[in-house]
Design a protein around this motif. Structure first.
Motif, PDB file in Angstrom:
ATOM      1  N   PHE A   1     -55.752 -32.045-118.254  1.00  0.00           N
ATOM      2  CA  PHE A   1     -54.742 -32.181-117.209  1.00  0.00           C
ATOM      3  C   PHE A   1     -54.360 -33.638-116.944  1.00  0.00           C
ATOM      4  O   PHE A   1     -53.454 -33.892-116.151  1.00  0.00           O
ATOM      5  CB  PHE A   1     -55.250 -31.573-115.895  1.00  0.00           C
ATOM      6  CG  PHE A   1     -55.446 -30.091-115.964  1.00  0.00           C
ATOM      7  CD1 PHE A   1     -54.395 -29.238-116.239  1.00  0.00           C
ATOM      8  CD2 PHE A   1     -56.693 -29.530-115.734  1.00  0.00           C
ATOM      9  CE1 PHE A   1     -54.576 -27.864-116.287  1.00  0.00           C
ATOM     10  CE2 PHE A   1     -56.891 -28.161-115.778  1.00  0.00           C
ATOM     11  CZ  PHE A   1     -55.826 -27.324-116.058  1.00  0.00           C
ATOM     12  N   LEU A   2     -55.013 -34.609-117.562  1.00  0.00           N
ATOM     13  CA  LEU A   2     -54.767 -36.020-117.265  1.00  0.00           C
ATOM     14  C   LEU A   2     -53.301 -36.389-117.507  1.00  0.00           C
ATOM     15  O   LEU A   2     -52.739 -36.103-118.558  1.00  0.00           O
ATOM     16  CB  LEU A   2     -55.673 -36.906-118.104  1.00  0.00           C
ATOM     17  CG  LEU A   2     -57.167 -36.745-117.846  1.00  0.00           C
ATOM     18  CD1 LEU A   2     -57.962 -37.640-118.779  1.00  0.00           C
ATOM     19  CD2 LEU A   2     -57.504 -37.046-116.400  1.00  0.00           C
TER      20      LEU A   2
ATOM     21  N   VAL B   1     -52.236 -35.834-111.845  1.00  0.00           N
ATOM     22  CA  VAL B   1     -53.681 -35.877-112.097  1.00  0.00           C
ATOM     23  C   VAL B   1     -54.076 -37.207-112.747  1.00  0.00           C
ATOM     24  O   VAL B   1     -53.506 -37.612-113.749  1.00  0.00           O
ATOM     25  CB  VAL B   1     -54.115 -34.703-113.003  1.00  0.00           C
ATOM     26  CG1 VAL B   1     -55.591 -34.788-113.330  1.00  0.00           C
ATOM     27  CG2 VAL B   1     -53.775 -33.375-112.344  1.00  0.00           C
ATOM     28  N   CYS B   2     -55.080 -37.881-112.156  1.00  0.00           N
ATOM     29  CA  CYS B   2     -55.645 -39.118-112.704  1.00  0.00           C
ATOM     30  C   CYS B   2     -57.026 -38.896-113.306  1.00  0.00           C
ATOM     31  O   CYS B   2     -57.383 -39.544-114.283  1.00  0.00           O
ATOM     32  CB  CYS B   2     -55.778 -40.184-111.616  1.00  0.00           C
ATOM     33  SG  CYS B   2     -54.240 -40.946-111.154  1.00  0.00           S
TER      34      CYS B   2
ATOM     35  N   VAL C   1     -64.388 -27.393-110.542  1.00  0.00           N
ATOM     36  CA  VAL C   1     -63.489 -28.346-111.182  1.00  0.00           C
ATOM     37  C   VAL C   1     -63.070 -29.367-110.136  1.00  0.00           C
ATOM     38  O   VAL C   1     -62.617 -29.001-109.057  1.00  0.00           O
ATOM     39  CB  VAL C   1     -62.261 -27.623-111.778  1.00  0.00           C
ATOM     40  CG1 VAL C   1     -61.259 -28.617-112.312  1.00  0.00           C
ATOM     41  CG2 VAL C   1     -62.696 -26.648-112.854  1.00  0.00           C
ATOM     42  N   MET C   2     -63.249 -30.653-110.455  1.00  0.00           N
ATOM     43  CA  MET C   2     -62.857 -31.728-109.543  1.00  0.00           C
ATOM     44  C   MET C   2     -61.676 -32.484-110.141  1.00  0.00           C
ATOM     45  O   MET C   2     -61.750 -32.948-111.279  1.00  0.00           O
ATOM     46  CB  MET C   2     -64.034 -32.656-109.292  1.00  0.00           C
ATOM     47  CG  MET C   2     -65.142 -31.976-108.508  1.00  0.00           C
ATOM     48  SD  MET C   2     -66.494 -33.055-108.069  1.00  0.00           S
ATOM     49  CE  MET C   2     -67.371 -33.107-109.607  1.00  0.00           C
ATOM     50  N   ILE C   3     -60.602 -32.578-109.374  1.00  0.00           N
ATOM     51  CA  ILE C   3     -59.367 -33.203-109.810  1.00  0.00           C
ATOM     52  C   ILE C   3     -59.033 -34.349-108.862  1.00  0.00           C
ATOM     53  O   ILE C   3     -58.952 -34.154-107.651  1.00  0.00           O
ATOM     54  CB  ILE C   3     -58.207 -32.183-109.818  1.00  0.00           C
ATOM     55  CG1 ILE C   3     -58.526 -30.981-110.708  1.00  0.00           C
ATOM     56  CG2 ILE C   3     -56.905 -32.845-110.221  1.00  0.00           C
ATOM     57  CD1 ILE C   3     -58.571 -31.267-112.178  1.00  0.00           C
ATOM     58  N   GLY C   4     -58.837 -35.553-109.409  1.00  0.00           N
ATOM     59  CA  GLY C   4     -58.402 -36.714-108.637  1.00  0.00           C
ATOM     60  C   GLY C   4     -56.925 -36.953-108.880  1.00  0.00           C
ATOM     61  O   GLY C   4     -56.476 -36.967-110.034  1.00  0.00           O
TER      62      GLY C   4
ATOM     63  N   CYS D   1     -52.297 -44.716-111.298  1.00  0.00           N
ATOM     64  CA  CYS D   1     -53.714 -44.464-111.025  1.00  0.00           C
ATOM     65  C   CYS D   1     -54.398 -45.798-110.758  1.00  0.00           C
ATOM     66  O   CYS D   1     -54.060 -46.805-111.387  1.00  0.00           O
ATOM     67  CB  CYS D   1     -54.367 -43.784-112.222  1.00  0.00           C
ATOM     68  SG  CYS D   1     -53.744 -42.120-112.514  1.00  0.00           S
ATOM     69  N   PRO D   2     -55.350 -45.857-109.838  1.00  0.00           N
ATOM     70  CA  PRO D   2     -56.078 -47.098-109.571  1.00  0.00           C
ATOM     71  C   PRO D   2     -56.744 -47.616-110.851  1.00  0.00           C
ATOM     72  O   PRO D   2     -57.132 -46.824-111.712  1.00  0.00           O
ATOM     73  CB  PRO D   2     -57.128 -46.683-108.535  1.00  0.00           C
ATOM     74  CG  PRO D   2     -56.588 -45.445-107.913  1.00  0.00           C
ATOM     75  CD  PRO D   2     -55.790 -44.764-108.969  1.00  0.00           C
ATOM     76  N   PRO D   3     -56.905 -48.945-110.989  1.00  0.00           N
ATOM     77  CA  PRO D   3     -57.478 -49.521-112.216  1.00  0.00           C
ATOM     78  C   PRO D   3     -58.841 -48.945-112.581  1.00  0.00           C
ATOM     79  O   PRO D   3     -59.087 -48.654-113.737  1.00  0.00           O
ATOM     80  CB  PRO D   3     -57.589 -51.010-111.907  1.00  0.00           C
ATOM     81  CG  PRO D   3     -56.633 -51.256-110.807  1.00  0.00           C
ATOM     82  CD  PRO D   3     -56.529 -49.973-110.037  1.00  0.00           C
ATOM     83  N   ARG D   4     -59.722 -48.768-111.618  1.00  0.00           N
ATOM     84  CA  ARG D   4     -61.050 -48.237-111.941  1.00  0.00           C
ATOM     85  C   ARG D   4     -60.966 -46.806-112.478  1.00  0.00           C
ATOM     86  O   ARG D   4     -61.732 -46.394-113.304  1.00  0.00           O
ATOM     87  CB  ARG D   4     -61.989 -48.312-110.745  1.00  0.00           C
ATOM     88  CG  ARG D   4     -61.516 -47.556-109.533  1.00  0.00           C
ATOM     89  CD  ARG D   4     -62.510 -47.671-108.389  1.00  0.00           C
ATOM     90  NE  ARG D   4     -61.985 -47.368-107.102  1.00  0.00           N
ATOM     91  CZ  ARG D   4     -61.439 -46.231-106.708  1.00  0.00           C
ATOM     92  NH1 ARG D   4     -61.320 -45.244-107.556  1.00  0.00           N
ATOM     93  NH2 ARG D   4     -60.993 -46.067-105.491  1.00  0.00           N
ATOM     94  N   VAL D   5     -59.965 -46.066-112.039  1.00  0.00           N
ATOM     95  CA  VAL D   5     -59.764 -44.704-112.512  1.00  0.00           C
ATOM     96  C   VAL D   5     -59.169 -44.717-113.909  1.00  0.00           C
ATOM     97  O   VAL D   5     -59.582 -43.981-114.793  1.00  0.00           O
ATOM     98  CB  VAL D   5     -58.872 -43.903-111.536  1.00  0.00           C
ATOM     99  CG1 VAL D   5     -58.540 -42.543-112.102  1.00  0.00           C
ATOM    100  CG2 VAL D   5     -59.548 -43.783-110.186  1.00  0.00           C
ATOM    101  N   ARG D   6     -58.194 -45.622-114.163  1.00  0.00           N
ATOM    102  CA  ARG D   6     -57.581 -45.710-115.498  1.00  0.00           C
ATOM    103  C   ARG D   6     -58.629 -46.078-116.533  1.00  0.00           C
ATOM    104  O   ARG D   6     -58.647 -45.557-117.631  1.00  0.00           O
ATOM    105  CB  ARG D   6     -56.474 -46.754-115.502  1.00  0.00           C
ATOM    106  CG  ARG D   6     -55.159 -46.242-114.994  1.00  0.00           C
ATOM    107  CD  ARG D   6     -54.057 -47.190-115.384  1.00  0.00           C
ATOM    108  NE  ARG D   6     -54.367 -48.553-115.036  1.00  0.00           N
ATOM    109  CZ  ARG D   6     -53.836 -49.223-114.028  1.00  0.00           C
ATOM    110  NH1 ARG D   6     -52.954 -48.625-113.245  1.00  0.00           N
ATOM    111  NH2 ARG D   6     -54.168 -50.459-113.793  1.00  0.00           N
TER     112      ARG D   6
END
Length: 116
Positions: free
Chosen positions: A41-42, A79-80, A96-99, A107-112
């Protein structure tokens, strides 16, 4: 104002019910045992998550932008992050956890970095 919110939420639930029933009609072969591989889903819209997962799947959706916003209208979010990773077999006990972030935001840098 309160009534408009209730009507909006009711409309969202009705749309989700229609989407879930259409997904059940086109179930994948692995569904008989209650297991399916986790889709990727990203970078996709949050609405895709609701339409592609089984309606019985436990789902935790949260805003990863750091603003701690409530996710009320799935078509407006992207979705990130996702857990478990794409291809992992889902069973009835898996949550299922979706941010997500709002569409148009990055998306925030730490997430990317975690997506790589």
């Amino acid at each position: 104002m309160r009534r408009a919110t209730a009507v909006g939420v009711g409309a969202l639930l009705a749309l989700a019910a229609v989407a879930a029933s259409s997904v059940e009609d086109a179930a994948a072969p692995g569904d008989e045992a209650g297991t399916r591989p986790m889709p990727d889903f990203l970078g996709r819209g949050l609405w895709r998550v609701f339409t592609h997962l089984d309606r019985r799947t436990r789902l935790d959706v949260h805003d990863v932008s750091g603003r701690d916003r409530r996710v009320l209208w799935p078509p407006r979010w992207e979705v990130c992050t996702q857990y478990p990773a794409a291809g992992t077999v889902l069973d009835r006990r898996t949550t299922v956890m979706i941010g997500v972030v709002r569409k148009g935001e990055t998306c925030p840098p730490r997430v990317r970095d975690a997506r790589r």
